[in-house]
Design a protein around this motif. Structure first.
Motif, short mmCIF file in Angstrom:
data_model
loop_
_atom_site.label_atom_id
_atom_site.label_comp_id
_atom_site.label_asym_id
_atom_site.label_seq_id
_atom_site.Cartn_x
_atom_site.Cartn_y
_atom_site.Cartn_z
N ARG A 238 1.58 6.73 0.13
CA ARG A 238 1.19 5.57 0.93
C ARG A 238 0.12 5.94 1.95
NH1 ARG A 238 5.79 3.66 0.98
NH2 ARG A 238 6.67 4.88 2.69
N LYS A 239 0.32 7.05 2.65
CA LYS A 239 -0.65 7.47 3.67
C LYS A 239 -2.00 7.81 3.04
CE LYS A 239 2.39 10.31 5.65
NZ LYS A 239 3.01 11.26 6.61
N THR A 240 -1.98 8.45 1.89
CA THR A 240 -3.23 8.78 1.20
C THR A 240 -3.97 7.51 0.79
OG1 THR A 240 -2.33 10.87 0.37
CG2 THR A 240 -4.22 9.94 -0.82
N LEU A 241 -3.24 6.55 0.24
CA LEU A 241 -3.86 5.28 -0.16
C LEU A 241 -4.38 4.51 1.05
CD1 LEU A 241 -1.28 4.12 -2.86
CD2 LEU A 241 -3.68 4.72 -3.29
N PHE A 242 -3.58 4.44 2.11
CA PHE A 242 -4.01 3.71 3.30
C PHE A 242 -5.28 4.31 3.89
CE2 PHE A 242 0.29 1.75 4.86
CZ PHE A 242 0.35 0.99 3.70
N ALA A 243 -5.35 5.64 3.94
CA ALA A 243 -6.53 6.29 4.49
C ALA A 243 -7.78 5.94 3.69
CB ALA A 243 -6.32 7.81 4.53
N GLU A 244 -7.67 5.94 2.36
CA GLU A 244 -8.80 5.58 1.51
C GLU A 244 -9.18 4.11 1.68
OE1 GLU A 244 -10.10 5.29 -3.21
OE2 GLU A 244 -8.07 5.92 -2.68
N LEU A 245 -8.18 3.24 1.68
CA LEU A 245 -8.45 1.81 1.81
C LEU A 245 -9.15 1.49 3.12
CD1 LEU A 245 -5.02 0.49 0.49
CD2 LEU A 245 -7.23 0.21 -0.66
N ALA A 246 -8.70 2.13 4.20
CA ALA A 246 -9.30 1.88 5.51
C ALA A 246 -10.70 2.47 5.61
CB ALA A 246 -8.41 2.45 6.61
N ALA A 247 -10.87 3.70 5.13
CA ALA A 247 -12.17 4.37 5.24
C ALA A 247 -13.24 3.64 4.44
CB ALA A 247 -12.04 5.82 4.77
N GLU A 248 -12.88 3.13 3.27
CA GLU A 248 -13.86 2.50 2.39
C GLU A 248 -13.80 0.97 2.43
OE1 GLU A 248 -14.20 4.20 -1.49
OE2 GLU A 248 -13.46 6.16 -0.82
N GLN A 249 -12.89 0.43 3.26
CA GLN A 249 -12.74 -1.02 3.39
C GLN A 249 -12.61 -1.70 2.02
OE1 GLN A 249 -12.53 -3.20 6.52
NE2 GLN A 249 -11.51 -1.20 6.59
N ILE A 250 -11.69 -1.15 1.25
CA ILE A 250 -11.43 -1.70 -0.09
C ILE A 250 -10.39 -2.82 0.03
CG2 ILE A 250 -10.54 -1.19 -2.40
CD1 ILE A 250 -11.38 1.75 -1.91
N PRO A 251 -10.69 -4.01 -0.41
CA PRO A 251 -9.67 -5.06 -0.43
C PRO A 251 -8.52 -4.68 -1.37
CG PRO A 251 -11.86 -6.00 -0.71
CD PRO A 251 -11.99 -4.51 -0.89
N PHE A 252 -7.31 -5.09 -1.01
CA PHE A 252 -6.15 -4.73 -1.83
C PHE A 252 -5.07 -5.79 -1.69
CE2 PHE A 252 -4.97 -3.35 2.34
CZ PHE A 252 -3.59 -3.47 2.39
N GLY A 271 -1.72 6.49 13.90
CA GLY A 271 -1.14 6.81 12.59
C GLY A 271 -0.79 5.60 11.78
N GLY A 272 -0.98 4.42 12.38
CA GLY A 272 -0.68 3.19 11.69
C GLY A 272 -1.95 2.42 11.35
N TYR A 273 -1.75 1.20 10.78
CA TYR A 273 -2.87 0.40 10.31
C TYR A 273 -2.62 -1.08 10.59
CZ TYR A 273 -4.21 4.60 7.78
OH TYR A 273 -4.58 5.88 7.48
N HIS A 274 -3.72 -1.81 10.67
CA HIS A 274 -3.65 -3.25 10.84
C HIS A 274 -4.18 -3.90 9.58
CE1 HIS A 274 -3.98 -7.25 12.56
NE2 HIS A 274 -5.26 -7.28 12.21
N PHE A 275 -3.45 -4.87 9.05
CA PHE A 275 -3.84 -5.60 7.84
C PHE A 275 -4.54 -6.89 8.23
CE2 PHE A 275 -2.78 -8.91 4.64
CZ PHE A 275 -3.33 -8.32 3.51
N GLU A 276 -5.71 -7.11 7.66
CA GLU A 276 -6.50 -8.30 7.95
C GLU A 276 -6.77 -9.03 6.63
OE1 GLU A 276 -8.10 -11.12 10.25
OE2 GLU A 276 -7.35 -9.23 11.08
N PRO A 277 -6.18 -10.23 6.43
CA PRO A 277 -6.45 -10.98 5.20
C PRO A 277 -7.94 -11.28 5.04
CG PRO A 277 -4.59 -11.93 6.38
CD PRO A 277 -5.23 -10.93 7.30
N LEU A 278 -8.41 -11.31 3.81
CA LEU A 278 -9.80 -11.69 3.55
C LEU A 278 -10.01 -13.13 3.97
CD1 LEU A 278 -10.59 -10.18 0.02
CD2 LEU A 278 -11.05 -9.19 2.28
N VAL A 279 -11.17 -13.40 4.52
CA VAL A 279 -11.50 -14.77 4.94
C VAL A 279 -11.80 -15.60 3.71
CG1 VAL A 279 -13.12 -16.20 6.24
CG2 VAL A 279 -12.42 -13.95 7.12
#
Length: 279
Positions: A238-252, A271-279
């Motif tokens: 989960r942490k590996t995926l979250f880091a990639e998603l945040a760094a590359e701003q990949i929608p998921f 160490g946490g993340y904020h989820f922002e729905p796509l507009v």
């Protein structure tokens, strides 16, 4: 194809991805074993998880990602099994599905594949990790698991039999063509996988159950879930995926998010993340 969905299709290049809501599941707070008292309070006495599958339309392919619960879990989770219910648009167009990707073989992901002992999607190739299929179809597994786990293993094995001739296995990472890749993401189950979809220079990911609770695991990815076969591995994945998603701003999107909408992650610095729905 007309489908049951809670949001409009997301278009990535020339690929359309439609979320399909199979309903929801209410899960006891006790399922999150290492959460703090404050975190447990946030999901007490139960927390509502979504149950989302996806239809990917790309070139000549109509690809279903997971198939929901079917009728198999309604005794415990009555608000599930909608996408393959009799008369549903997906059920009526089942022969048009060319491929099915299973993120893993828990019953809320494969139950919709089978009714009355027969495959509901007879023309589809079902893509699965070799390690996932081998684990759940092991004839010795029922005797190896604790008594309270035996019924669910028996159910999974009964669901696997009617689709066995449709299974196409791979060893962890595979290019399924037409912009669809699957990548190993273990921990929730031995052969859990996520789906990467790319077209027109853009990318989207479907996380399956690498994320279960948005309420808890965005802020604290280390929170464990009772149905993770290897909780520490699941947290690292989960942490590996979250880091990639945040760094590359990949929608998921993820199966059990409270919303079926796609979104992006931003690291919070703790160490946490904020989820922002796509507009």
């Amino acid at each position: 194809m007309s489908t049951t969905s809670t949001t409009s299709p997301l278009h990535i290049g020339d690929i359309a991805i439609t979320p399909l809501s199979d309903g929801h599941l209410d899960i006891p707070a006790a399922y999150f074993s290492n959460a703090s008292d404050e975190e447990i309070q946030a999901v007490s006495p139960t927390t509502r998880l979504g149950a989302t599958c996806w239809l990917i339309e790309t070139g000549p392919k109509k690809v279903l990602v997971d198939a929901g619960s079917g009728t198999w879990l309604k005794a415990r989770f009555p608000e599930t099994g909608f996408i393959t219910a009799t008369g549903s648009s997906l059920r009526n167009a089942a022969n048009d599905i060319t491929d099915i990707i299973l993120t893993h073989m828990h019953a809320d992901h494969i139950g919709g594949l089978v009714a009355d002992g027969q495959s509901l999607f007879p023309n589809a190739t079902v893509h699965l990790q070799n390690s996932e299929w081998a684990f759940w179809t092991d004839k010795n597994l029922v005797e190896a698991v604790p008594e309270d786990k035996k019924p669910i293993v028996q159910l999974i094995q009964s669901l696997a039999r009617p689709i066995a001739s449709q299974i196409k296995l791979h060893d962890g990472n595979a290019d399924l063509q037409n912009g669809i890749h699957v990548t190993s993401a273990p921990g929730h189950t031995p052969g859990h996988q996520v789906v990467r979809i790319s077209s027109g220079g853009k990318q989207v990911m479907l996380l399956g159950d690498a994320l279960v609770s948005g309420v808890l695991q965005f802020a604290n990815p280390d929170v464990h879930y009772a149905l993770d076969s290897a909780p520490e591995t699941a947290a690292e994945t989960r942490k590996t995926l979250f880091a990639e998603l945040a760094a590359e701003q990949i929608p998921f999107a993820a199966t059990h998010l409270e919303t079926s909408e796609f979104g992006t992650l931003t690291a919070t610095g703790s160490g946490g993340y904020h989820f922002e729905p796509l507009v």
